[in-house]
Design a protein around this motif. Structure first.
Motif, PDB file in Angstrom:
ATOM      1  N   ARG A 356       0.810  -1.209   0.000  1.00  0.00           N
ATOM      2  CA  ARG A 356       0.000   0.000   0.000  1.00  0.00           C
ATOM      3  C   ARG A 356       0.852   1.273   0.000  1.00  0.00           C
ATOM      4  O   ARG A 356       0.564   2.238  -0.705  1.00  0.00           O
ATOM      5  CB  ARG A 356      -0.922  -0.015   1.225  1.00  0.00           C
ATOM      6  N   GLU A 357       1.929   1.284   0.772  1.00  0.00           N
ATOM      7  CA  GLU A 357       2.716   2.506   0.913  1.00  0.00           C
ATOM      8  C   GLU A 357       3.517   2.876  -0.329  1.00  0.00           C
ATOM      9  O   GLU A 357       4.079   3.968  -0.419  1.00  0.00           O
ATOM     10  CB  GLU A 357       3.663   2.397   2.111  1.00  0.00           C
ATOM     11  N   PHE A 358       3.585   1.958  -1.320  1.00  0.00           N
ATOM     12  CA  PHE A 358       4.350   2.237  -2.535  1.00  0.00           C
ATOM     13  C   PHE A 358       3.483   2.369  -3.782  1.00  0.00           C
ATOM     14  O   PHE A 358       4.013   2.539  -4.883  1.00  0.00           O
ATOM     15  CB  PHE A 358       5.389   1.126  -2.778  1.00  0.00           C
ATOM     16  N   ARG A 359       2.170   2.300  -3.632  1.00  0.00           N
ATOM     17  CA  ARG A 359       1.311   2.265  -4.806  1.00  0.00           C
ATOM     18  C   ARG A 359       1.449   3.517  -5.675  1.00  0.00           C
ATOM     19  O   ARG A 359       1.520   3.430  -6.902  1.00  0.00           O
ATOM     20  CB  ARG A 359      -0.145   2.080  -4.388  1.00  0.00           C
ATOM     21  N   GLY A 360       1.473   4.674  -5.060  1.00  0.00           N
ATOM     22  CA  GLY A 360       1.583   5.894  -5.847  1.00  0.00           C
ATOM     23  C   GLY A 360       2.856   5.943  -6.661  1.00  0.00           C
ATOM     24  O   GLY A 360       2.844   6.285  -7.847  1.00  0.00           O
ATOM     25  N   ARG A 361       3.985   5.580  -6.038  1.00  0.00           N
ATOM     26  CA  ARG A 361       5.261   5.632  -6.742  1.00  0.00           C
ATOM     27  C   ARG A 361       5.365   4.560  -7.815  1.00  0.00           C
ATOM     28  O   ARG A 361       5.934   4.801  -8.889  1.00  0.00           O
ATOM     29  CB  ARG A 361       6.410   5.495  -5.726  1.00  0.00           C
ATOM     30  N   VAL A 362       4.813   3.387  -7.576  1.00  0.00           N
ATOM     31  CA  VAL A 362       4.856   2.329  -8.581  1.00  0.00           C
ATOM     32  C   VAL A 362       4.050   2.725  -9.818  1.00  0.00           C
ATOM     33  O   VAL A 362       4.511   2.582 -10.960  1.00  0.00           O
ATOM     34  CB  VAL A 362       4.344   0.999  -7.989  1.00  0.00           C
ATOM     35  N   VAL A 363       2.847   3.230  -9.608  1.00  0.00           N
ATOM     36  CA  VAL A 363       2.011   3.668 -10.739  1.00  0.00           C
ATOM     37  C   VAL A 363       2.686   4.816 -11.477  1.00  0.00           C
ATOM     38  O   VAL A 363       2.660   4.884 -12.709  1.00  0.00           O
ATOM     39  CB  VAL A 363       0.617   4.088 -10.235  1.00  0.00           C
TER      40      VAL A 363
END
Length: 450
Positions: A356-363
């Motif tokens: 969850r904590e990396f979703r923004g950066r991965v997208v």
């Protein structure tokens, strides 16, 4: 909400409805600007194509240069609040352009109009780089389970296809009958509808808890950005998905650039019939998106991905050998179905592999890279057809090859190879995703940006 009108769950349905209306507004907006620049501002000018291409370039620059950094901020911020603020910002920006559009076009120099349009498109798409990862994270909390997430991705793709079927035909009458400003106002109002829909969706509890933890562990912007890149690069699943997406763009980039020439030269059709090829792909894309959830439920997202690559690659090679327009239309429809299914199946795989904590950066890494690969594929295909393979002719096993069908064949073979790679490279879907890096001590981020 009436059960018959519910898609997956009520909260997701409200969010989808707002986005559907906003997507139509975006399609009307983009088409209106292109038409206005081509038929009014640059009418009869030799540089008209370059002026229109500036609108497309403005979109690409926002994705490439703002997208990767936007993910860091999205992972820090409240996701639902980010979506709401972005819609206010985008709606206000379009409203300002609408107000300026009430001026007669001759009151401003052509250069000033073009700069205003390019800056507006650039800023709108820069704001979208914050909105899209935030929406991705919210949907991940609202929709759980691989099959339902595939359905959500399929619904989103089908909605986007429908928006681009509805939007352009709606844009032309609005522009030429009631004027530019009213076509722009339509998009501004669509952002207001989207805001209302997002506002009606309660903040997911998981994201609220995550936001509290992130606030307590805040690190510097550079450290969070580096941590996201390191996480992505160290996750075999994500790297494999990105490689597959990039290779898949070879076929789409070649088709988008050269299909009009294939239609007139290889399929021996008039240019007026070209639109039917695009319509066939659009309808096939909608069919594939709507069926994707059921297929993922049946055979799983991982298998849907590699089978989809194998089937779509084979169909692209078969399409490259066509010489009759009707068979080309049918094959493009069939080609779009597995292609859209595999694109849809990648969404739950991406979610499953990302904490969850990396979703923004991965997208924010995944989609700009695929966007760049699509642009490069289009440029490469255009160069090969216009220069690299210009005048090429050959035969193999009784089959004759020219430049465009050779490019399509090579792209199809590359997609086939990607399918074989996917079958072995995508890890077992039952395996847990790679753990996130250990967070730094709470005091380590004292120098960070907020």
């Amino acid at each position: 909400m009436n059960r018959r009108l519910t898609l997956i769950n009520p909260a997701y349905t409200r969010l989808w409805l707002g986005q559907a209306i906003s997507s139509v507004g975006d399609a009307v907006f983009s088409t209106t600007l292109v038409l206005w620049v081509a038929t009014e501002l640059a009418k009869g000018r030799s540089w008209a194509p370059e002026a229109v291409s500036g609108v497309v370039l403005s979109t690409g620059l926002a994705v490439l240069f703002v997208g990767p950094l936007a993910g860091v901020f999205v992972d820090r911020w409240d996701k639902r609040a980010t979506m709401l603020r972005t819609e206010v910002f985008r709606g206000s920006l379009v409203a300002v352009l609408t107000a300026v559009a009430f001026l007669p076009a001759r009151d401003l120099p052509i250069g000033a109009w073009l700069v205003l349009i390019y800056l507006t498109v650039l800023t709108l798409n820069a704001a979208s780089q914050f909105f899209n990862p935030a929406r991705f994270s919210v949907i991940a909390e609202l929709v759980t389970g691989e099959a339902d997430r595939a359905r959500a991705a399929g619904i989103a793709q089908a909605t986007g296809q429908v928006a681009w079927i509805i939007g352009p035909p709606l844009a032309a009458p609005l522009l030429f009958t009631v004027g530019l400003q009213w076509a722009l106002l339509f998009n501004a109002l669509s952002y207001a509808v989207s805001w209302v829909a997002i506002r009606s969706v309660p903040a997911p509890a998981g994201l609220v808890a995550e936001q509290d933890r992130k606030r307590a562990e805040r690190k510097s912007l550079a450290k969070e950005f580096t941590a996201g890149i390191r996480f992505f690069g160290g996750n075999r699943f994500l790297v494999a998905l990105l490689v597959l997406a990039v290779i898949g763009q070879l076929g789409i980039g070649a088709l988008n650039t050269l299909n009009v020439f294939f239609a007139t030269r290889n399929l021996h059709a008039s240019a007026q019939l070209y639109g039917y090829l695009g319509m066939a792909m659009g309808i096939g894309g909608i069919a594939g998106a709507l069926c994707a959830g059921r297929v993922v439920e049946w055979i799983g997202a991982r298998r849907t991905t590699w089978v989809g690559l194998l089937v779509s690659g084979s169909l692209l090679v078969l399409y490259s050998r066509q010489s009759v327009f009707a068979s080309g239309v049918v094959l493009l429809f069939v080609f779009a179905v597995p292609l859209t299914m595999l694109n849809t199946a990648m969404s739950p795989l991406l979610l499953a592999a990302t904490p969850r904590e990396f979703r923004g950066r991965v997208v924010a890494v995944f989609y700009p890279v695929t966007q760049l690969s699509s642009m490069l594929a289009a440029v490469l295909a255009g160069w090969l057809a216009g220069s690299g393979l210009r005048g090429f002719a050959g035969s193999l096993a009784g089959l004759r090859f020219g430049p465009i069908d050779t490019i399509f064949t090579a792209a199809g073979v590359a997609v086939l190879a990607a399918g074989l790679y996917a079958r072995s490279a995508l890890p077992d879907p039952q395996a847990p995703p790679a753990p996130a890096p250990d967070p730094a001590p709470a005091g380590a981020g004292a120098e960070g940006t907020s």
